[in-house]
Design a protein around this motif. Structure first.
Motif, short mmCIF file in Angstrom:
data_model
loop_
_atom_site.label_atom_id
_atom_site.label_comp_id
_atom_site.label_asym_id
_atom_site.label_seq_id
_atom_site.Cartn_x
_atom_site.Cartn_y
_atom_site.Cartn_z
N THR A 25 39.64 6.07 109.18
CA THR A 25 39.94 7.49 109.33
C THR A 25 38.88 8.02 110.28
O THR A 25 37.92 7.33 110.61
CB THR A 25 39.82 8.23 107.99
OG1 THR A 25 38.48 8.06 107.52
CG2 THR A 25 40.78 7.66 106.95
N ARG A 26 39.01 9.27 110.69
CA ARG A 26 37.99 9.80 111.59
C ARG A 26 36.64 9.87 110.87
O ARG A 26 35.61 9.56 111.44
CB ARG A 26 38.40 11.16 112.11
CG ARG A 26 39.48 11.03 113.15
CD ARG A 26 39.66 12.30 113.91
NE ARG A 26 40.04 11.97 115.29
CZ ARG A 26 40.00 12.83 116.29
NH1 ARG A 26 39.61 14.06 116.07
NH2 ARG A 26 40.34 12.46 117.49
N PHE A 27 36.67 10.28 109.60
CA PHE A 27 35.41 10.34 108.88
C PHE A 27 34.85 8.93 108.69
O PHE A 27 33.65 8.70 108.86
CB PHE A 27 35.57 11.03 107.52
CG PHE A 27 34.25 11.28 106.85
CD1 PHE A 27 33.50 12.40 107.16
CD2 PHE A 27 33.74 10.38 105.93
CE1 PHE A 27 32.26 12.63 106.58
CE2 PHE A 27 32.49 10.60 105.33
CZ PHE A 27 31.76 11.72 105.65
N GLY A 28 35.72 7.99 108.39
CA GLY A 28 35.29 6.60 108.23
C GLY A 28 34.65 6.08 109.51
O GLY A 28 33.67 5.33 109.48
N ARG B 246 39.37 11.75 100.30
CA ARG B 246 39.69 13.10 100.74
C ARG B 246 41.10 13.10 101.31
O ARG B 246 41.44 12.21 102.09
CB ARG B 246 38.68 13.55 101.80
CG ARG B 246 38.90 14.96 102.26
CD ARG B 246 37.72 15.45 103.04
NE ARG B 246 37.66 14.92 104.40
CZ ARG B 246 36.97 15.49 105.37
NH1 ARG B 246 36.26 16.56 105.16
NH2 ARG B 246 36.96 14.95 106.57
N ASN B 247 41.87 14.06 100.94
CA ASN B 247 43.26 14.10 101.39
C ASN B 247 44.00 12.85 100.92
O ASN B 247 44.72 12.18 101.67
CB ASN B 247 43.32 14.22 102.90
CG ASN B 247 44.62 14.81 103.37
OD1 ASN B 247 45.45 15.19 102.55
ND2 ASN B 247 44.80 14.86 104.66
N LEU C 287 42.00 22.31 104.77
CA LEU C 287 43.07 21.35 104.97
C LEU C 287 44.16 22.02 105.77
O LEU C 287 44.73 23.01 105.35
CB LEU C 287 43.60 20.88 103.61
CG LEU C 287 44.67 19.81 103.64
CD1 LEU C 287 44.14 18.53 104.27
CD2 LEU C 287 45.17 19.53 102.23
N HIS D 248 47.65 11.81 101.41
CA HIS D 248 48.03 11.63 102.79
C HIS D 248 47.58 10.26 103.28
O HIS D 248 48.30 9.57 103.98
CB HIS D 248 47.39 12.74 103.60
CG HIS D 248 47.77 12.76 105.01
ND1 HIS D 248 49.02 13.12 105.42
CD2 HIS D 248 47.08 12.45 106.12
CE1 HIS D 248 49.07 13.03 106.73
NE2 HIS D 248 47.91 12.62 107.17
N ASP E 176 37.49 6.37 100.56
CA ASP E 176 37.76 7.59 101.32
C ASP E 176 38.96 8.26 100.64
O ASP E 176 40.10 7.88 100.86
CB ASP E 176 38.10 7.21 102.77
CG ASP E 176 38.11 8.40 103.69
OD1 ASP E 176 38.01 9.55 103.20
OD2 ASP E 176 38.23 8.19 104.92
#
Lengths: 332, 285
Positions: free
Chosen positions: A101-104, A14-15, A200, A18, A12
């Motif tokens: 993460t939320r996507f995870g 993305r970003n 973002l 962060h 993961d």
């Protein structure tokens, strides 16, 4: 496939600057691989992801499966879940780990359902037992209990891991790893969810999850106005401020500041806790704090029993006292 | 007509949770229950869709899987404005993990609500907080899904959803049937749950409002056993609190704070990355 056991970490990125959760999981996977005689692999989807592939190798991945295709440029949970399931069916890893993460937390349950396997959410520890099974430790029932969960039959054994749980390995420029390109399957379904915009939103430079000093406040601070004093202290000692659930629900601070099972998990070197009684939803999220100073009028509060130093005092007055003391002692 | 299904979990209200040491699962039947807060927001979103004339006719079915006492949340949903409540309850459903829960809800929707247009769930329940049942239900029904909605509106036969995910603010769209999970509250909250109106209580207890279905009525296999079929198994459950041999300071605030800095100044200054004067230094320098 060979009989080689593999532990997969879904990347993961993305970003990336962060969220370091993928690197953190790679570190733990490296430990588990020793116990389980397995190979740590990262799985990367996206468009032009060479940099990330190199980064994961430098952080412990011995193999990296890569699907690099313009179709994967934007995170899309349906496409990514389809692809990840397809790769798992083909390469049959023993274990598949995903950052919570939320996507995870969106992709992992879908993959688990497609593969008819078990998934434990938001783990705060992972181990291998004497039978070689993945023991997944997760807070349960509002953090009042910690559960150890296994997936005895189905494979892969899947878990999402709470960011901040493990320490990433240092970047090793000399590390080598095998890169295995996997072309996009011909039968990728057209996405049914259309992403119209994805921007973002600027994030705060500092984060409570990684801060060396955290100050948490509970209802014992007295009021929204008095709670602000914690930010004065934070400014002075370079700390981040967190709060308990009642404080967030009362609207004294935003949900972003929630330290607890439904919020942030912290691992500071030093934790100041002001007027926190210590509901387990909250204390479960600060188990990794190295040194705890707690202030509460009630010496029997749970938080006081967790503290290395417990000050029996009004939280608000003690906060003022500490601010004064730091100001006196700081060397300029 | 748009048929909206709202999936509602009854969660324990108290922090003292009784659990069964034999099976490692929560004894929900002995805990006081309440409607899961994020499911309550999902219901609120459904009620707002129904209240909007632009939506056309809307029917709301609230469904819950759980022990018999979970009917309480369905009466509450009816009182708030749901047209119908359905309780899926059977000893064979006990001990379901998220995978099996999704399968059971999916069986209900497939077999008994084929006209479903929109499914709304809470993003994550306040007890187990897995955020898994919504996505897994969408997978089970093979319909598109969008998680963590902050705002949703019907648009062009589909639905448009605004969400905030991992620092990305996103607007997404999909056709119906589809599933949306509702995020926690944010500052500008438009889905703050309403209160039960007096007339609602009467409506909640009107005849025929709550339907109870067991495994057979639902269409589950006779041999089905959720605990056995769940791919995950709970090995051990324990309380995370550990006590430290901490030092307790009492007395005047100034004295306590001085002791704190004199005896633990090094720990504090090292965490700060800054030197702090200790009492001893003051005398020496």
């Amino acid at each position: 496939m060979s009989a080689e056991k593999q532990i997969w970490v879904w990347a993961d990125y993305r970003n990336y600057f962060h969220s370091r959760v993928t690197l953190q999981i790679l570190a733990r996977a490296t430990e588990l691989a020793k116990a389980n005689d397995a190979v740590v692999c990262a799985v990367v989807f996206g468009d032009h992801v060479d940099e990330y592939v190199a980064e994961y190798i430098a952080h412990g991945a011995k193999k990296v499966y890569v699907t690099d295709d313009p179709f994967l440029k934007t995170y899309n949970v349906e496409s990514y879940a389809f692809l990840l399931s397809a790769l798992v069916r083909r390469f049959r890893p023993e274990i598949l780990l995903v950052g919570a993460t939320r996507f995870g937390q969106e992709i992992a349950p879908r993959v688990a359902r497609q593969l008819n396997t078990g998934l434990t959410a938001d783990c705060i520890d992972l181990d291998i037992d004497d039978q070689g099974r993945l023991v997944q430790t997760a807070p349960s029932f509002g953090g009042n209990l910690i559960a150890k969960i296994i997936t005895p039959q189905a494979r892969p054994q899947m878990a999402t891991i709470r960011p901040g749980t493990f320490q990433e390995l240092p970047h090793d420029d000399d590390a080598s790893g095998e890169v295995i390109p996997v072309p996009l399957p011909g039968n990728m379904p057209a996405p049914r969810v259309r992403c119209l915009t994805s921007e973002l939103k600027p994030v705060r430079a500092r984060k409570i999850e990684t801060a060396d000093i955290v100050i948490t406040g509970g209802r014992g601070m007295g009021s929204k106005g008095k709670f602000k004093k914690l930010f004065d202290l934070a400014e002075l000692i370079n700390a981040e401020v967190g709060a308990t659930r009642p404080v967030v629900y009362a609207g004294w601070v935003s949900h972003e500041s929630l330290v607890g099972q439904a919020g942030k998990h912290i691992r500071p070197k030093l934790l100041f806790s002001f007027g926190v009684s210590g509901a387990i939803q909250h204390t479960a999220a600060l188990a990794d704090a190295r040194f705890i100073v707690a202030v509460n009028k009630n010496p029997n509060a749970t938080m006081m029993k967790l503290a290395d130093v417990a000050l029996v005092a009004d939280a608000n007055q003690a906060c003022s006292g500490i601010i004064r003391a730091v100001k006196e002692r700081i060397r300029h | 007509m748009l048929h909206v299904i709202v999936c509602i979990k009854q969660v324990p209200m108290v922090s003292e949770l009784p659990w069964d040491p034999k099976t490692g699962t929560l004894k929900r039947e002995t805990a006081q229950g309440m409607m899961d807060p994020s499911a309550r927001r999902a219901l609120e979103a459904a009620l707002q869709i129904k209240a909007d004339p632009a939506s056309g006719p809307v029917r709301i079915t609230a469904v819950s899987m759980g022990p018999p006492m979970a009917e309480e949340v369905l009466y509450e949903a009816r009182a708030l404005g749901a047209d119908q409540g359905v309780l899926l309850t059977d000893p064979c459903m006990a001990g379901a993990d998220t995978c099996m829960t999704a399968m059971i809800l999916g069986t209900f929707i497939r077999n008994h609500c084929p006209d479903t247009g929109l499914i709304l769930c809470g993003a994550m329940s306040s007890d187990s907080e897995t955020a898994q049942v919504g996505p897994q239900l969408a997978e089970d029904l093979d319909i598109p899904a969008i998680g963590y909605a902050r705002r949703l509106e019907l648009a062009d036969g589909g639905i448009r959803v605004e969400r905030h995910v991992d620092d990305f603010l996103e607007v997404m769209e999909m056709d119906l049937p589809g599933l949306v999970t509702m995020d926690h509250a944010d500052e500008s909250d438009r889905y703050t749950p309403r209160y039960v109106a007096l007339g609602g209580v009467e409506k909640a207890f009107a005849a025929g409002g709550i339907q109870v279905m067991d495994g057979a009525a639902l269409g589950l296999d006779k041999e089905f056993n959720a605990l056995r079929s769940s791919p995950t198994k709970i090995m051990d459950v324990y309380s995370p609190v550990t006590q430290k041999e901490g030092r307790v300071l009492t007395g005047a605030v100034k004295k306590m704070v001085d002791t704190l800095f004199d005896d633990y100044g090094k720990i504090i200054s090292s965490a700060m990355g800054k030197d702090l004067k200790t009492h001893d230094h003051d005398e020496d320098i």
